[in-house]
Design an enzyme around this catalytic site. Structure first.
Site, PDB file in Angstrom:
ATOM      1  N   HIS A 134       0.813  -1.318  -0.021  1.00 32.15           N
ATOM      2  CA  HIS A 134       0.037  -0.011   0.078  1.00 32.15           C
ATOM      3  C   HIS A 134       0.861   1.264  -0.001  1.00 32.15           C
ATOM      4  O   HIS A 134       2.054   1.323   0.354  1.00 32.15           O
ATOM      5  CB  HIS A 134      -0.951   0.052   1.058  1.00 32.15           C
ATOM      6  N   GLU A 138       1.120   3.752   2.050  1.00 35.94           N
ATOM      7  CA  GLU A 138       1.904   4.108   3.232  1.00 35.94           C
ATOM      8  C   GLU A 138       3.084   3.496   3.387  1.00 35.94           C
ATOM      9  O   GLU A 138       4.176   3.807   4.006  1.00 35.94           O
ATOM     10  CB  GLU A 138       0.983   3.814   4.537  1.00 35.94           C
ATOM     11  N   LEU A 150     -14.248  -1.265 -28.986  1.00 32.03           N
ATOM     12  CA  LEU A 150     -14.423  -0.829 -27.359  1.00 32.03           C
ATOM     13  C   LEU A 150     -13.261  -1.232 -26.624  1.00 32.03           C
ATOM     14  O   LEU A 150     -13.502  -1.793 -25.549  1.00 32.03           O
ATOM     15  CB  LEU A 150     -15.592  -1.497 -26.836  1.00 32.03           C
ATOM     16  N   ARG A 191      -6.962   1.509 -25.761  1.00 30.59           N
ATOM     17  CA  ARG A 191      -6.048   1.435 -26.368  1.00 30.59           C
ATOM     18  C   ARG A 191      -4.748   2.508 -25.944  1.00 30.59           C
ATOM     19  O   ARG A 191      -4.171   3.310 -26.643  1.00 30.59           O
ATOM     20  CB  ARG A 191      -6.420   2.337 -27.738  1.00 30.59           C
ATOM     21  N   GLU A 216     -21.274   3.546 -23.236  1.00 28.90           N
ATOM     22  CA  GLU A 216     -20.788   4.330 -24.393  1.00 28.90           C
ATOM     23  C   GLU A 216     -21.715   3.679 -25.441  1.00 28.90           C
ATOM     24  O   GLU A 216     -21.610   2.669 -26.129  1.00 28.90           O
ATOM     25  CB  GLU A 216     -19.419   3.970 -24.842  1.00 28.90           C
TER      26      GLU A 216
END
Length: 342
Positions: A25, A27, A179, A182, A269
């Site tokens: 993580h 931290e 779709l 890219r 979309e």
């Protein structure tokens, strides 16, 4: 999406950010960079440090062990079963804790996770490109380019940030899209490409089907044992039958199923009909509209095919940002706040 800084005597001595699950993580990375200088320092972090052992160990233990004396955090963990517990553990260990600085900005970074962890469904963004008079396509049934390369590049960035992108069969038949993401940037998981196709009209020769590799999901009212469904399955497409609601495919069931697949963020979309259905079914959390500085005029396809009688029920979009993309401008806003409206 979490970032952390370790600051001592006004100087940044360590920084880190979280990339993917199963990696350290933010931290822990920042503390490793700061090393011994972390003792007595202040840590700034965008999300409450975890106090449980999951894919990694608890960050609270690492913070205490490193000798951090003060923690400044933007927001609590949106998970109701965790929120505030990390702060409590740090306070009990003698760390001075402050939170709420730049809270709204931090919440926007993790709105998809907050939605999913609180509701079990993905955060849904409806994106569309349109003219100044609200038209998304010419009436002729072929692909219509409206916005500029700069806007389309930004759309790729939005796809990269999403777990899944959803379109309707009308868009598949007219535009024949792939779709894909890219951007070329690394992803936590492959972009899931989703099609709503009530009667399984998607062509086996479409670019979507031909590029299927376990990343195409089609929702339909047709049985999965039908010949067309079996052909799609053989081509590497997953076909899911949704129970009809008033002879229509219920988008709420689609969203619920995607949530069960740990899809945290979904971008729509699509064309006028699916946009209208998504708004009518109230599954949209956020809208991003890319406007081209042009007028299409009479006969153009509107952004959403939805009855006018729906207007009194329409929620107001709370506009949060305006942007410029070459000659175009964008507007984004929220129908609901996932931190306060659930």
């Amino acid at each position: 999406m979490v970032g952390a800084l370790v600051v001592k005597k006004g100087r940044v001595v360590g920084e880190g950010f979280h990339e993917y699950d199963k990696l350290d993580h933010a931290e822990v990375r920042a503390l490793a960079a700061a090393s011994a200088q972390a003792r007595g320092a202040t840590m700034y972090v965008s999300l409450e440090p975890c106090c449980n052992t999951g894919r990694t160990g608890p960050c609270t233990d690492a913070i205490v062990a490193a000798g951090i004396s003060r923690l400044v955090c933007a927001m609590k963990d949106p998970n109701p079963s965790v929120a505030g517990k990390g702060f409590d553990r740090l306070r009990k260990a003698g760390v001075r804790v402050e939170f709420g600085t730049r809270e709204v900005e931090a919440q926007r970074l993790n709105e998809a996770f907050a939605c999913w962890i609180r509701t079990g469904r993905p955060f849904v963004t409806l994106k569309t490109a349109l003219t100044l008079d609200g038209k998304i396509a010419m009436p002729i049934k072929r692909a219509t380019w409206i916005t500029s390369d700069a806007s389309r590049k930004e759309v790729q960035n939005l796809r990269h940030a999403a777990d899944a992108v959803l379109t309707g069969i009308g868009t598949v038949l007219i535009d024949n899209p792939k779709l894909t993401d890219r951007t070329g940037l690394p992803r936590r998981r492959r972009l899931l490409r989703v099609v709503v196709d009530t009667h399984l009209r998607i062509p086996l020769k479409s670019r979507l089907v031909k590029s299927a590799d376990g990343d195409i999901l089609v929702y339909t009212l047709e049985p999965t044992s039908s010949p067309k469904a079996l052909d799609l399955i053989h081509a590497g497409v997953e076909v899911v039958r949704v129970a009809p609601r008033r002879r229509r495919l219920d988008l709420r069931e689609v969203v619920r199923d995607l949530g069960s697949r740990q899809i945290l963020s979904l971008m729509i979309e699509a064309g006028s009909r699916l946009n209208g259905s998504a708004l009518e079914y109230a599954i949209v959390d956020k809208m991003i509209l890319f406007y081209a500085p042009q007028i299409m005029g009479t006969g153009g396809i509107p952004m959403a095919d939805i009855p006018c009688r729906w207007f009194p029920k329409s929620p107001s979009l709370r506009v949060s940002a305006l942007g410029r993309h070459g000659p175009d401008f964008s507007m984004e806003g929220y129908f609901r706040d996932v931190y306060r409206d659930h």
